[in-house]
Design a protein around this motif. Structure first.
Motif, PDB file in Angstrom:
ATOM      1  N   TYR A  37      50.474  -3.142  -1.801  1.00 48.58           N
ATOM      2  CA  TYR A  37      51.516  -2.566  -2.655  1.00 48.58           C
ATOM      3  C   TYR A  37      52.815  -2.331  -1.878  1.00 48.58           C
ATOM      4  CZ  TYR A  37      54.107   1.351  -4.652  1.00 48.58           C
ATOM      5  OH  TYR A  37      55.097   2.181  -5.059  1.00 48.58           O
ATOM      6  N   PRO A  38      52.754  -1.724  -0.678  1.00 51.44           N
ATOM      7  CA  PRO A  38      54.004  -1.528   0.078  1.00 51.44           C
ATOM      8  C   PRO A  38      54.727  -2.830   0.383  1.00 51.44           C
ATOM      9  CG  PRO A  38      52.269  -0.225   1.034  1.00 51.44           C
ATOM     10  CD  PRO A  38      51.620  -1.087   0.000  1.00 51.44           C
ATOM     11  N   LEU A  39      53.964  -3.887   0.564  1.00 48.24           N
ATOM     12  CA  LEU A  39      54.568  -5.167   0.902  1.00 48.24           C
ATOM     13  C   LEU A  39      55.436  -5.668  -0.247  1.00 48.24           C
ATOM     14  CD1 LEU A  39      54.140  -6.604   3.486  1.00 48.24           C
ATOM     15  CD2 LEU A  39      52.416  -8.023   2.391  1.00 48.24           C
ATOM     16  N   ASP A  41      56.559  -3.671  -2.614  1.00 44.50           N
ATOM     17  CA  ASP A  41      57.544  -2.624  -2.837  1.00 44.50           C
ATOM     18  C   ASP A  41      58.749  -2.737  -1.896  1.00 44.50           C
ATOM     19  OD1 ASP A  41      58.007  -0.349  -4.465  1.00 44.50           O
ATOM     20  OD2 ASP A  41      57.832   0.870  -2.653  1.00 44.50           O
TER      21      ASP A  41
ATOM     22  N   ILE B 132      51.012  -8.800   9.007  1.00 48.81           N
ATOM     23  CA  ILE B 132      52.000  -7.864   8.478  1.00 48.81           C
ATOM     24  C   ILE B 132      52.219  -6.727   9.466  1.00 48.81           C
ATOM     25  CG2 ILE B 132      52.565  -6.349   6.563  1.00 48.81           C
ATOM     26  CD1 ILE B 132      52.290  -9.374   5.913  1.00 48.81           C
ATOM     27  N   LEU B 136      56.884  -2.808   8.260  1.00 45.83           N
ATOM     28  CA  LEU B 136      57.246  -3.295   6.940  1.00 45.83           C
ATOM     29  C   LEU B 136      56.657  -2.418   5.837  1.00 45.83           C
ATOM     30  CD1 LEU B 136      59.025  -5.700   6.547  1.00 45.83           C
ATOM     31  CD2 LEU B 136      57.023  -7.130   6.252  1.00 45.83           C
ATOM     32  N   VAL B 137      55.465  -1.882   6.079  1.00 47.23           N
ATOM     33  CA  VAL B 137      54.807  -1.138   5.005  1.00 47.23           C
ATOM     34  C   VAL B 137      55.012   0.367   5.135  1.00 47.23           C
ATOM     35  CG1 VAL B 137      53.065  -2.898   4.637  1.00 47.23           C
ATOM     36  CG2 VAL B 137      52.615  -1.061   6.259  1.00 47.23           C
ATOM     37  N   ILE B 138      55.508   0.801   6.286  1.00 44.35           N
ATOM     38  CA  ILE B 138      55.596   2.233   6.548  1.00 44.35           C
ATOM     39  C   ILE B 138      56.626   2.898   5.625  1.00 44.35           C
ATOM     40  CG2 ILE B 138      57.402   2.456   8.284  1.00 44.35           C
ATOM     41  CD1 ILE B 138      55.282   3.923  10.000  1.00 44.35           C
ATOM     42  N   ILE B 139      57.625   2.119   5.179  1.00 47.45           N
ATOM     43  CA  ILE B 139      58.683   2.683   4.339  1.00 47.45           C
ATOM     44  C   ILE B 139      58.095   3.168   3.015  1.00 47.45           C
ATOM     45  CG2 ILE B 139      60.837   2.154   3.145  1.00 47.45           C
ATOM     46  CD1 ILE B 139      61.163  -0.084   5.374  1.00 47.45           C
ATOM     47  N   THR B 140      57.345   2.264   2.356  1.00 47.37           N
ATOM     48  CA  THR B 140      56.737   2.640   1.087  1.00 47.37           C
ATOM     49  C   THR B 140      55.678   3.717   1.275  1.00 47.37           C
ATOM     50  OG1 THR B 140      57.104   0.403   0.352  1.00 47.37           O
ATOM     51  CG2 THR B 140      55.619   1.732  -0.968  1.00 47.37           C
ATOM     52  N   ASN B 141      54.917   3.603   2.353  1.00 51.30           N
ATOM     53  CA  ASN B 141      53.887   4.614   2.600  1.00 51.30           C
ATOM     54  C   ASN B 141      54.509   6.000   2.741  1.00 51.30           C
ATOM     55  OD1 ASN B 141      51.890   2.746   2.493  1.00 51.30           O
ATOM     56  ND2 ASN B 141      51.669   2.525   4.695  1.00 51.30           N
ATOM     57  N   THR B 144      55.320   7.003  -0.736  1.00 52.74           N
ATOM     58  CA  THR B 144      54.087   7.323  -1.461  1.00 52.74           C
ATOM     59  C   THR B 144      53.566   8.706  -1.075  1.00 52.74           C
ATOM     60  OG1 THR B 144      53.515   4.985  -1.360  1.00 52.74           O
ATOM     61  CG2 THR B 144      51.770   6.501  -2.029  1.00 52.74           C
TER      62      THR B 144
END
Lengths: 309, 292
Positions: A37-39, A41, B132, B136-141, B144
């Motif tokens: 999901y973050p990817l 997003d 990955i 890259l994913v830490i922003i959304t995490n 969240t």
């Protein structure tokens, strides 16, 4: 397979289909929420213009975030710093690690002790030891610091490595980065060197080949896959440099002029300059594109050289 | 004949001398690097034993301690909440590692032994996730966890780091090396999958599992970025954030001996762990280490 025709067996097979996914549920759930999901997003964020975190509103869709980031002087500074760190530390640390591993492989007494000592930086907290480095290099009102005393002993002038000129700060940065990444490289290269079949060396010695030639013609080709592995992981690691910088220069890296790409992403997200997930996303994707491109180039180069050998 | 012999012995002596010179050079070189590695540790220990006044009166820092004192260690635990940071990190490390082991053992077992539709597709997807980067994913995490109101909680700290695709892969490879006949025999005996996993697979794969645990513990103990994003309440700081806080606000900026005492206290657990499990850790890092 034929057994599946009987209803009882196929019922069981259905259950076992199901079972596989039951075992995967925790992993799938966590990866789904915190990775897949973050990817998606992050891509959306990076194209949403004027996104406001508190009101959850946006003005439009486009490339503005990317253009903003690319024109931000903090970003270009971070880009420059990161590239300098990468270009200096990756070749230097790999080279020194190779020399040390060659040395380690040609001694017997104390070899274990040296290996243990060399590995220590791997198991230390970067933030904690970075503080020690800062004190060793820092020039204060009380003292010029250990390193400056050493420089003075050789007839040099004291420099403030932590709050002083750019090159001095960059130098400490690179020295500390190399200190931190060495254990992994020494470990990998030492075991790569140890795994070269000794028959080659014996044959070369019988032929009277010089040590330098042995290294160049036998050792280096044999361990080149491992060197490439280290260069690739080294590039990736150095592009993500951040904690080491914080350890030396504190959390406000922009003020110190020592920010890195990853640091820029985090600063956009959080802290005094934070609250802009869109800019952070755009910067993170630019970083990813750079790392990806360089990794591909590295892989292509490594393939090319292994063919010519 | 006679001449030749003499030539040979002098040549042997020459090469022996060359060997000695080479060795001296080697040991000096290796010793120099050992010194560079050890010096920061030595410096933090001696500085942590110096009194505040003694340290500040040394314009040229001494490399030994005249009057060792433990007052810095006392103030590290009384003036700043070092013990709290320590306990937080311990909780974080233990819970994260335990949860992760649960998740990855189940997943690795499913990929290694169970047959189900779409297994290969799912596994390929898992592998592609290894590329990955966390950045890259830490922003959304971050968004969240913030939206869930989990900032400054252990749940928020722990949740995003309880899966690792790489460790699932490592463990799956290991599970697959266990002969499938064992599995079939167990099935014939009517052993359930879960029981087989617990009684056979895990005990046989213990070395790999221990390796993964050690690597994860090191990672947890040193984690800095995520805890920094997700906590701003000192009661939830981990040691890395704690040391940063101590540096910026604790003790007063100039009390370097006290800071060094805190640094020593934070560094000791992992170094002790390393000295006990030296071979295990070095083997594990060469198989699955990433820091470099």
């Amino acid at each position: 397979m034929e057994n599946d025709k009987t209803p009882k067996k196929s019922g069981k097979a259905f259950l076992s289909q199901f079972k596989g996914y039951i075992y995967l549920i925790p992993a799938l759930a966590f990866l789904g929420v915190f990775m897949i999901y973050p990817l998606v997003d992050v891509l959306i964020y990076s194209f949403e213009e004027g996104y406001n975190f508190t009101s959850q509103t946006r003005l439009g869709v486009g490339l503005y975030n990317y253009s903003y980031v690319l024109h931000d002087t903090y970003f270009t500074q971070a880009l420059k710093n990161t590239f300098i760190i990468v270009i200096i530390t990756v070749p230097l640390s790999t080279g020194i690690a190779l020399l040390i591993s060659l040395g380690l492989n040609s001694i017997k007494p104390l070899k274990n002790a040296f290996q243990t000592i060399y590995f220590l930086p791997y198991v230390t907290n970067t933030l904690a030891v970075g503080l020690v480095f800062m004190i060793l290099f820092k020039k204060t009102a009380y003292t010029d610091g250990m390193i400056n005393l050493l420089i003075n002993a050789f007839g040099g002038e004291s420099v403030d490595f932590i709050d002083g000129p750019y090159w001095a700060k960059m130098m400490v940065m690179c020295i500390y980065t190399i200190w931190v990444v060495m254990p992994f490289k020494i470990l990998i290269l030492t075991s790569a060197l140890a795994s070269v079949n000794p028959v080659y060396y014996k044959a070369a010695r019988v032929d009277g080949t010089s040590p330098f030639r042995i290294f160049y013609k036998i050792t280096l080709p044999m361990i080149s896959p491992m060197i490439f592995y280290l260069v690739i992981t080294g590039f990736i690691g150095a592009f993500k440099a951040y904690s080491d910088e914080v350890a030396l220069f504190g959390t406000d890296l922009n003020a110190a002029g020592m920010n890195t790409l990853v640091g820029y992403v985090y600063d956009m997200l959080y802290g005094n300059s934070g609250g802009y997930p869109s800019y952070a996303s755009a910067a993170a994707l630019i970083l990813f594109a750079i790392v990806f491109t360089i990794t591909i180039i590295n892989l292509m180069l490594s393939e090319k050289t292994s063919i010519t050998q | 004949m006679d001449n030749n012999d003499r030539l040979d012995t002098s040549e042997i002596r020459n090469s022996k001398i060359r060997g000695v010179i080479k060795n001296v050079f080697l040991y000096v070189f290796l010793g120099l690097w050992a010194l560079i590695v050890l010096f920061p540790f030595y410096f933090m220990i001696i500085t942590s034993l110096k009194g505040f006044g003694a340290y500040n009166s040394e314009r040229i820092p001494k490399l030994f301690v005249d009057n060792p004192t433990f007052e810095n260690y006392v103030s590290a635990f009384t003036q700043v909440p070092l013990a709290g940071y320590f306990i937080n990190t311990l909780i974080f490390t233990v819970v994260t590692t335990a949860l992760m082991m649960f998740v990855i053992v189940l997943a690795a077992y499913a990929f290694a032994r169970l047959n189900f539709k779409g297994k290969n597709v799912v596994f390929a997807l898992f592998l592609s996730l290894m590329m990955i980067p966390n950045e890259l994913v830490i922003i959304t995490n971050f968004v969240t966890i913030t939206n869930l109101g989990l900032r400054n909680t252990f749940t928020g700290l722990i949740l995003p780091s309880v899966t690792s695709v790489f460790y699932i892969y490592l463990l799956k490879e290991n599970f697959e090396q266990i002969p499938e006949e064992l599995y079939k025999a167990a099935k014939v005996d009517g052993t359930s999958d879960l029981k087989y996993l617990l009684r056979v697979m895990i005990p046989i794969s213990r070395p790999t599992i221990v390796t993964i645990i050690i690597l994860k513990v090191i990672e947890c103990w040193n984690s800095y970025v995520w805890p920094r994003l997700i906590t701003d309440d000192q009661n939830y700081f981990l040691v890395s954030n704690g040391i940063q806080e101590i540096r910026e606000n604790g003790f007063g900026r100039e009390n370097i001996p006290a800071m060094m005492a805190a640094v020593v206290v934070i560094s000791v657990p992992l170094i002790v762990l390393f000295l006990i499990f030296r071979n295990k850790i070095m083997e594990g890092v060469s198989r699955g280490g990433t820091k470099g």
